[in-house]
Design a protein around this motif. Structure first.
Motif, mmCIF file in Angstrom:
data_model
loop_
_atom_site.group_PDB
_atom_site.id
_atom_site.type_symbol
_atom_site.label_atom_id
_atom_site.label_comp_id
_atom_site.label_asym_id
_atom_site.label_seq_id
_atom_site.Cartn_x
_atom_site.Cartn_y
_atom_site.Cartn_z
ATOM 1 N N LEU A 122 -12.921 -0.983 11.132
ATOM 2 C CA LEU A 122 -12.600 0.503 10.568
ATOM 3 C C LEU A 122 -12.947 -0.116 8.923
ATOM 4 O O LEU A 122 -13.418 0.742 8.111
ATOM 5 N N VAL A 123 -12.260 -1.162 8.585
ATOM 6 C CA VAL A 123 -12.241 -1.664 6.772
ATOM 7 C C VAL A 123 -13.841 -1.814 6.671
ATOM 8 O O VAL A 123 -14.237 -1.176 5.606
ATOM 9 N N GLY A 124 -14.497 -2.321 7.601
ATOM 10 C CA GLY A 124 -15.980 -2.880 7.252
ATOM 11 C C GLY A 124 -16.962 -1.321 7.193
ATOM 12 O O GLY A 124 -17.640 -1.278 6.498
ATOM 13 N N GLU A 125 -16.327 -0.260 8.110
ATOM 14 C CA GLU A 125 -16.972 1.048 8.188
ATOM 15 C C GLU A 125 -16.728 1.689 6.786
ATOM 16 O O GLU A 125 -17.479 2.446 6.217
ATOM 17 N N LEU A 126 -15.400 1.428 6.399
ATOM 18 C CA LEU A 126 -14.954 2.259 5.172
ATOM 19 C C LEU A 126 -16.132 1.569 3.874
ATOM 20 O O LEU A 126 -16.226 2.214 2.887
ATOM 21 N N LEU A 127 -15.902 0.124 3.737
ATOM 22 C CA LEU A 127 -16.997 -0.378 2.956
ATOM 23 C C LEU A 127 -18.083 -0.014 2.846
ATOM 24 O O LEU A 127 -18.715 -0.018 1.571
ATOM 25 N N THR A 128 -18.787 0.358 3.827
ATOM 26 C CA THR A 128 -20.170 0.770 3.924
ATOM 27 C C THR A 128 -20.090 2.136 2.717
ATOM 28 O O THR A 128 -21.455 2.318 2.225
ATOM 29 N N SER A 129 -19.148 3.036 2.637
ATOM 30 C CA SER A 129 -19.568 4.005 2.144
ATOM 31 C C SER A 129 -18.977 3.918 0.606
ATOM 32 O O SER A 129 -18.829 4.743 -0.255
ATOM 33 N N GLU A 130 -18.586 2.676 0.109
ATOM 34 C CA GLU A 130 -18.072 2.406 -1.061
ATOM 35 C C GLU A 130 -19.259 2.340 -2.221
ATOM 36 O O GLU A 130 -20.249 1.937 -1.984
ATOM 37 N N VAL A 131 -18.834 2.513 -3.519
ATOM 38 C CA VAL A 131 -19.933 2.426 -4.569
ATOM 39 C C VAL A 131 -19.797 1.044 -5.117
ATOM 40 O O VAL A 131 -18.530 0.780 -5.480
ATOM 41 N N ASN A 137 -17.967 -7.847 -10.062
ATOM 42 C CA ASN A 137 -19.279 -8.334 -9.592
ATOM 43 C C ASN A 137 -19.196 -9.365 -8.540
ATOM 44 O O ASN A 137 -20.055 -9.702 -7.751
ATOM 45 N N ALA A 138 -18.036 -9.899 -8.401
ATOM 46 C CA ALA A 138 -17.790 -11.162 -7.532
ATOM 47 C C ALA A 138 -17.729 -10.576 -6.032
ATOM 48 O O ALA A 138 -17.950 -11.439 -5.095
ATOM 49 N N PHE A 139 -17.631 -9.322 -5.920
ATOM 50 C CA PHE A 139 -17.541 -8.956 -4.423
ATOM 51 C C PHE A 139 -18.891 -7.728 -4.339
ATOM 52 O O PHE A 139 -18.784 -7.575 -3.002
ATOM 53 N N ARG A 140 -19.623 -7.418 -5.113
ATOM 54 C CA ARG A 140 -20.619 -6.413 -4.799
ATOM 55 C C ARG A 140 -21.545 -6.815 -4.046
ATOM 56 O O ARG A 140 -22.073 -6.174 -2.954
ATOM 57 N N GLY A 141 -21.920 -8.302 -3.873
ATOM 58 C CA GLY A 141 -23.130 -8.681 -3.114
ATOM 59 C C GLY A 141 -22.430 -9.009 -1.796
ATOM 60 O O GLY A 141 -22.926 -8.961 -0.810
ATOM 61 N N ILE A 142 -21.053 -9.152 -1.427
ATOM 62 C CA ILE A 142 -20.526 -9.099 -0.174
ATOM 63 C C ILE A 142 -19.861 -8.068 0.571
ATOM 64 O O ILE A 142 -19.010 -8.191 1.652
ATOM 65 N N LEU A 143 -19.868 -6.780 -0.221
ATOM 66 C CA LEU A 143 -19.188 -5.735 0.017
ATOM 67 C C LEU A 143 -19.341 -5.181 1.524
ATOM 68 O O LEU A 143 -18.321 -4.766 2.136
ATOM 69 N N THR A 144 -20.387 -5.348 2.043
ATOM 70 C CA THR A 144 -20.584 -4.903 3.597
ATOM 71 C C THR A 144 -20.683 -5.878 4.421
ATOM 72 O O THR A 144 -20.993 -5.767 5.659
ATOM 73 N N SER A 145 -20.246 -7.212 4.163
ATOM 74 C CA SER A 145 -20.154 -8.439 5.177
ATOM 75 C C SER A 145 -19.041 -8.405 5.806
ATOM 76 O O SER A 145 -17.976 -7.694 5.456
ATOM 77 N N HIS A 146 -19.424 -8.821 7.089
ATOM 78 C CA HIS A 146 -18.215 -9.051 7.798
ATOM 79 C C HIS A 146 -16.871 -9.846 7.555
ATOM 80 O O HIS A 146 -15.544 -9.486 7.520
ATOM 81 N N THR A 147 -17.332 -10.916 6.882
ATOM 82 C CA THR A 147 -16.243 -11.737 6.259
ATOM 83 C C THR A 147 -15.456 -11.115 5.109
ATOM 84 O O THR A 147 -14.461 -11.351 5.222
ATOM 85 N N PHE A 148 -16.206 -10.164 4.289
ATOM 86 C CA PHE A 148 -15.315 -9.735 3.352
ATOM 87 C C PHE A 148 -14.392 -8.530 3.898
ATOM 88 O O PHE A 148 -13.213 -8.584 3.657
ATOM 89 N N ALA A 149 -14.916 -7.941 5.117
ATOM 90 C CA ALA A 149 -14.032 -6.887 5.702
ATOM 91 C C ALA A 149 -12.971 -7.548 6.358
ATOM 92 O O ALA A 149 -11.558 -7.112 6.260
ATOM 93 N N GLU A 150 -12.971 -8.784 6.979
ATOM 94 C CA GLU A 150 -11.945 -9.574 7.522
ATOM 95 C C GLU A 150 -11.107 -9.980 6.500
ATOM 96 O O GLU A 150 -9.784 -9.867 6.580
ATOM 97 N N GLU A 151 -11.312 -10.413 5.374
ATOM 98 C CA GLU A 151 -10.627 -10.769 4.037
ATOM 99 C C GLU A 151 -9.737 -9.759 3.558
ATOM 100 O O GLU A 151 -8.457 -9.797 2.994
ATOM 101 N N LEU A 152 -10.670 -8.533 3.429
ATOM 102 C CA LEU A 152 -9.745 -7.443 2.942
ATOM 103 C C LEU A 152 -8.737 -6.812 3.807
ATOM 104 O O LEU A 152 -7.588 -6.435 3.401
ATOM 105 N N THR A 153 -9.155 -6.703 5.148
ATOM 106 C CA THR A 153 -8.172 -6.315 6.179
ATOM 107 C C THR A 153 -6.682 -7.516 6.198
ATOM 108 O O THR A 153 -5.798 -6.567 5.850
ATOM 109 N N ASP A 154 -7.019 -8.629 5.883
ATOM 110 C CA ASP A 154 -5.786 -9.448 5.729
ATOM 111 C C ASP A 154 -5.186 -8.978 4.431
ATOM 112 O O ASP A 154 -3.788 -9.210 4.632
#
Length: 177
Positions: A122-131, A137-154
């Motif tokens: 769900l977090v990953g899906e929500l991130l796909t619609s983020e601007v 800048n640290a997160f723009r390149g990984i915004l739609t990655s599985h790893t970032f969704a996992e870290e953000l969920t945590d």
């Protein structure tokens, strides 16, 4: 007899007196192997045998399904019947409360508990619609990655555990958050 909200520390030799205390809720706390389950079984059987308290007014909560199953089996073995005695996990009882009172809160859909992988999806899906421009800048390149969704969920779960609101997180003045 302990007063309302008073702590009463007991050992198995003191159980008979504690089992006779029928004046309100009781929270049983102890380390592994200290007899918590046995005390709850004896307390519940004493309440059932006394008969002054209907089984529908008794609620036993345990942390896991195995504990609930053990409580049911042991109480049924000692008392012969459970009637409408409510034995549940904390989580299943909480869900029932949410379901029972959701309409009063204006909820239009039923409550659903998501598993860890479902939360991450769900977090990953929500991130796909983020601007991306809204993110550092640290997160723009990984915004739609599985790893970032996992870290953000945590991160979200840990913030919720600490009862932090969005304003609390913003008050930390971390641009990368």
């Amino acid at each position: 007899m302990a007063g309302q909200g008073a702590e009463l520390r007991i050992d198995p030799d003191s159980w008979p007196g504690a089992l006779a205390l029928f004046d309100g809720p009781q929270v049983v706390v102890g380390g592994p192997g200290t007899g918590k389950t046995e005390f709850l079984v004896r307390r519940t059987v004493a309440l059932l045998e006394d008969g002054d308290i209907p089984t529908s007014s008794i609620l036993l909560l345990s942390f896991g399904r195995r504990g609930v199953s053990d409580l049911r089996h042991r109480i049924r073995s000692a008392a012969g019947s459970l009637g409408d005695l409510d034995i549940a996990t904390f989580h299943s009882y909480a869900i029932r409360l949410l379901e029972a009172h959701g309409d009063a809160r204006g909820w239009t859909s039923s409550t659903q508990v998501l598993t860890g992988p479902e939360q991450q999806a769900l977090v990953g899906e929500l991130l796909t619609s983020e601007v991306p421009a809204r993110w550092s800048n640290a997160f723009r390149g990984i915004l739609t990655s599985h790893t970032f969704a996992e870290e953000l969920t945590d991160f979200i779960l840990r913030a919720a555990e600490q009862l932090l609101t969005a304003a609390d997180v913003a008050d930390r003045h971390r641009d990368d958050w």
